[in-house]
Motif scaffolding. Structure first.
Motif, PDB file in Angstrom:
ATOM      1  N   ALA A 159       0.708  -1.051  -0.248  1.00  0.00           N
ATOM      2  CA  ALA A 159       0.008  -0.011   0.028  1.00  0.00           C
ATOM      3  C   ALA A 159       0.809   1.214  -0.041  1.00  0.00           C
ATOM      4  N   HIS A 160       2.302   1.175   0.449  1.00  0.00           N
ATOM      5  CA  HIS A 160       3.055   2.267   0.548  1.00  0.00           C
ATOM      6  C   HIS A 160       3.300   2.915  -0.958  1.00  0.00           C
ATOM      7  N   LEU A 161       2.873   2.207  -1.906  1.00  0.00           N
ATOM      8  CA  LEU A 161       3.290   2.360  -3.368  1.00  0.00           C
ATOM      9  C   LEU A 161       2.087   3.347  -3.988  1.00  0.00           C
ATOM     10  N   VAL A 162       0.771   3.148  -3.280  1.00  0.00           N
ATOM     11  CA  VAL A 162      -0.379   3.844  -3.756  1.00  0.00           C
ATOM     12  C   VAL A 162      -0.080   5.480  -3.873  1.00  0.00           C
ATOM     13  N   PRO A 163       0.535   6.193  -3.107  1.00  0.00           N
ATOM     14  CA  PRO A 163       0.833   7.659  -3.281  1.00  0.00           C
ATOM     15  C   PRO A 163       1.597   8.012  -4.494  1.00  0.00           C
ATOM     16  N   ILE A 164       2.559   6.919  -4.646  1.00  0.00           N
ATOM     17  CA  ILE A 164       3.495   7.282  -5.752  1.00  0.00           C
ATOM     18  C   ILE A 164       2.646   7.056  -7.233  1.00  0.00           C
ATOM     19  N   CYS A 165       1.709   5.990  -7.339  1.00  0.00           N
ATOM     20  CA  CYS A 165       0.923   5.873  -8.527  1.00  0.00           C
ATOM     21  C   CYS A 165      -0.061   7.002  -8.518  1.00  0.00           C
ATOM     22  N   THR A 166      -0.411   7.457  -7.726  1.00  0.00           N
ATOM     23  CA  THR A 166      -1.606   8.593  -7.816  1.00  0.00           C
ATOM     24  C   THR A 166      -0.879   9.969  -8.140  1.00  0.00           C
ATOM     25  N   ALA A 167       0.636  10.068  -7.732  1.00  0.00           N
ATOM     26  CA  ALA A 167       1.239  11.476  -8.167  1.00  0.00           C
ATOM     27  C   ALA A 167       1.490  11.317  -9.595  1.00  0.00           C
ATOM     28  N   GLN A 168       1.843  10.075 -10.226  1.00  0.00           N
ATOM     29  CA  GLN A 168       2.041   9.997 -11.538  1.00  0.00           C
ATOM     30  C   GLN A 168       0.658   9.619 -12.458  1.00  0.00           C
ATOM     31  N   GLY A 169      -0.246  10.206 -11.919  1.00  0.00           N
ATOM     32  CA  GLY A 169      -1.623  10.232 -12.734  1.00  0.00           C
ATOM     33  C   GLY A 169      -2.500   8.907 -12.783  1.00  0.00           C
ATOM     34  N   PHE A 170      -2.484   8.126 -11.856  1.00  0.00           N
ATOM     35  CA  PHE A 170      -3.441   6.999 -11.720  1.00  0.00           C
ATOM     36  C   PHE A 170      -4.561   7.237 -10.735  1.00  0.00           C
ATOM     37  N   GLU A 171      -5.586   6.691 -10.990  1.00  0.00           N
ATOM     38  CA  GLU A 171      -6.916   6.969 -10.310  1.00  0.00           C
ATOM     39  C   GLU A 171      -7.429   5.487  -9.626  1.00  0.00           C
ATOM     40  N   PHE A 172      -8.054   5.863  -8.614  1.00  0.00           N
ATOM     41  CA  PHE A 172      -8.693   4.556  -8.068  1.00  0.00           C
ATOM     42  C   PHE A 172      -9.788   3.868  -9.036  1.00  0.00           C
ATOM     43  N   HIS A 173      -9.662   2.574  -9.272  1.00  0.00           N
ATOM     44  CA  HIS A 173     -10.582   1.976  -9.866  1.00  0.00           C
ATOM     45  C   HIS A 173     -11.715   1.186  -9.146  1.00  0.00           C
ATOM     46  N   PHE A 174     -11.279   0.411  -8.292  1.00  0.00           N
ATOM     47  CA  PHE A 174     -11.965  -0.335  -7.486  1.00  0.00           C
ATOM     48  C   PHE A 174     -11.316  -1.330  -6.265  1.00  0.00           C
ATOM     49  N   ALA A 175     -11.829  -1.527  -5.258  1.00  0.00           N
ATOM     50  CA  ALA A 175     -10.887  -2.268  -4.174  1.00  0.00           C
ATOM     51  C   ALA A 175     -11.960  -3.451  -3.712  1.00  0.00           C
ATOM     52  N   LYS A 176     -11.166  -4.550  -3.277  1.00  0.00           N
ATOM     53  CA  LYS A 176     -11.648  -5.788  -2.876  1.00  0.00           C
ATOM     54  C   LYS A 176     -10.798  -6.000  -1.784  1.00  0.00           C
ATOM     55  N   PRO A 177     -11.146  -6.779  -0.861  1.00  0.00           N
ATOM     56  CA  PRO A 177     -10.124  -7.577   0.431  1.00  0.00           C
ATOM     57  C   PRO A 177      -8.748  -7.693  -0.322  1.00  0.00           C
ATOM     58  N   GLY A 178      -7.876  -7.085   0.436  1.00  0.00           N
ATOM     59  CA  GLY A 178      -6.602  -7.543   0.209  1.00  0.00           C
ATOM     60  C   GLY A 178      -5.989  -6.874  -1.152  1.00  0.00           C
ATOM     61  N   MET A 179      -6.865  -5.918  -1.908  1.00  0.00           N
ATOM     62  CA  MET A 179      -6.267  -5.371  -3.238  1.00  0.00           C
ATOM     63  C   MET A 179      -6.922  -4.366  -3.562  1.00  0.00           C
ATOM     64  N   LEU A 180      -5.974  -3.232  -4.181  1.00  0.00           N
ATOM     65  CA  LEU A 180      -6.411  -2.194  -4.805  1.00  0.00           C
ATOM     66  C   LEU A 180      -6.268  -1.981  -6.086  1.00  0.00           C
ATOM     67  N   VAL A 181      -6.930  -1.642  -7.029  1.00  0.00           N
ATOM     68  CA  VAL A 181      -6.727  -1.642  -8.715  1.00  0.00           C
ATOM     69  C   VAL A 181      -6.894  -0.027  -9.069  1.00  0.00           C
ATOM     70  N   LEU A 182      -5.813   0.267  -9.597  1.00  0.00           N
ATOM     71  CA  LEU A 182      -5.700   1.733 -10.082  1.00  0.00           C
ATOM     72  C   LEU A 182      -5.522   1.680 -11.504  1.00  0.00           C
ATOM     73  N   THR A 183      -5.825   2.698 -12.375  1.00  0.00           N
ATOM     74  CA  THR A 183      -5.796   2.812 -13.768  1.00  0.00           C
ATOM     75  C   THR A 183      -5.393   4.304 -14.075  1.00  0.00           C
ATOM     76  N   GLN A 184      -4.928   4.152 -15.420  1.00  0.00           N
ATOM     77  CA  GLN A 184      -4.594   5.434 -16.381  1.00  0.00           C
ATOM     78  C   GLN A 184      -4.767   5.313 -17.645  1.00  0.00           C
ATOM     79  N   TRP A 185      -5.401   6.205 -18.227  1.00  0.00           N
ATOM     80  CA  TRP A 185      -5.584   6.261 -19.872  1.00  0.00           C
ATOM     81  C   TRP A 185      -4.550   7.019 -20.329  1.00  0.00           C
ATOM     82  N   LEU A 186      -3.706   6.518 -21.169  1.00  0.00           N
ATOM     83  CA  LEU A 186      -2.508   7.458 -21.590  1.00  0.00           C
ATOM     84  C   LEU A 186      -2.872   8.296 -22.841  1.00  0.00           C
TER      85      LEU A 186
END
Length: 381
Positions: A159-186
């Motif tokens: 989870a410590h990688l989440v702020p790095i991804c959002t800082a580089q343009g990723f958005e939350f897509h969905f979450a489930k127990p044990g997992m967060l999925v982020l996306t970016q349209w290039l």
């Protein structure tokens, strides 16, 4: 140049990407091969035969400085500098390649996108700075290659990688127990065509009748229906990967202890709650008790306050239902379907026959890929 060369080597050792010794050996082999081809090393190895005195000026105080010089020294210096510059360019190019994520954790989807699933095999995932550099390098390459949707699956332990991804343009897509999925349209020249995250929940109501034509109903201990002391069908939500009929069978067993199988889907309704609740699909399933033995119904201790058999007219006449146009129509459809099925005089018209039929379930192989799908088709009268 030598210092820069060693700095690049140290950079690779710290990043723990690939095998730095193998990388450096390859680069130096290329350097030596190139040097031998253009004769620079042979030129450098020649001993000066006739040193001469030369004069130059200090850049600081313009005082003349005398020193030994050899013929052709400047061309040789330029030759060595050119080779070192070429080697350093190779290092920088390799540095970019190594900063990108390894192919082992990447999957190219059929929409020209990339799916990356973070796991323990990715060394840079344990260091936020290294991960940031690798993510930036990979995004640059994916843009250059014309990739579109990028998906990153991040387990809870990373989870410590989440702020790095959002800082580089990723958005939350969905979450489930044990997992967060982020996306970016290039692509910058088109709107995102990535699908939305989960927007609907699917629920079922289990309608089961006894030999007297009574339906099985329950009162809940908690929830909206409990506030009105409402008698209702056993209901519940589908679990991930669960078909509608399977969910109806499971919920009926959990809430009443009755083992059953699905006959058909009688009707369904759609609702849009708005806000964070999303939309809802609710399917009314006609169930048939398994007739292998006489079954006793028992209320589930955690959720159900009472369970009993009730005449359908009495069920539909409850004040809460009478105040709801939606549920009046839903209950009327249930009544019509059950009574039409019981009629034997053949007097029903075509519209009633279709309503009475409902939908039966068939679970069939997909064929062109692994797995099965459940399809719902008009049931036979």
């Amino acid at each position: 140049a030598g210092c820069r060369l060693m700095t690049s080597y140290s950079h690779y050792r710290q990043r723990r990407i690939g095998n730095p010794m193998k990388l450096m050996a390859s680069l130096m082999a290329s350097f030596l091969a190139a040097s031998t081809r253009n004769g620079a090393l042979r030129t450098i190895s020649r001993a000066p035969k006739a040193p001469v005195r030369s004069i130059s000026f200090s850049a600081m105080n313009h005082r003349p400085i005398t020193r030994n010089a050899t013929p052709n020294r400047i061309p040789r210096i330029f030759a060595v500098a050119t080779l070192l510059a070429s080697t350093l360019s190779s290092i920088e190019a390799a540095c970019c390649d190594a900063d990108e994520f390894p192919d082992e954790i990447l999957h190219l989807d059929s929409y020209n996108g990339v799916v990356m699933k973070i796991n323990d095999t990715l060394a840079v995932a344990h260091d936020t700075e290294d991960f940031s550099v690798s993510l930036e390098a990979s995004l640059a390459k994916w843009r250059k290659d014309g990739k579109k949707g990028i998906w990153i699956h991040i387990p809870t332990e990373f989870a410590h990688l989440v702020p790095i991804c959002t800082a580089q343009g990723f958005e939350f897509h969905f979450a489930k127990p044990g997992m967060l999925v982020l996306t970016q349209w290039l692509p910058e020249n088109s709107a995102s065509r990535l699908p939305l995250g989960p927007t609907h929940q699917v629920g079922i109501g289990a309608l089961v009748l006894n030999e007297e034509g009574q339906m099985l109903v329950v009162q809940e201990k908690s929830g909206p229906a409990s506030e009105f002391k409402l008698w209702k069908m056993p209901t519940g939500l589908l679990d991930p990967g669960e078909d509608i009929g399977m969910a109806a069978q499971r919920e009926l067993m959990e809430e009443t202890g009755l083992d059953s199988k699905i006959v058909k889907i009688l009707c369904f309704r759609q609702a849009h709650a708005g806000g964070d609740r999303g939309s809802d699909l609710f399917f009314v399933c006609q169930m048939s008790p398994v007739a292998t033995h006489e079954q006793q119904v028992t209320a589930q201790e955690e959720e159900i306050a009472a369970v009993k058999w009730m005449d359908m007219d009495e069920f539909c006449a409850q004040e809460t239902w009478q105040k709801s146009p939606v549920y009046k129509e839903l209950n009327a459809a249930m009544m019509q379907a059950v009574r039409s099925n019981g009629d034997s005089d053949g007097s029903d018209n075509g519209a009633t026959a279709v309503l009475a039929a409902g939908f039966e379930t068939k679970i069939l192989p997909v064929g062109f890929r692994p797995g099965n799908n459940a399809i719902y088709i008009p049931a036979k009268l």
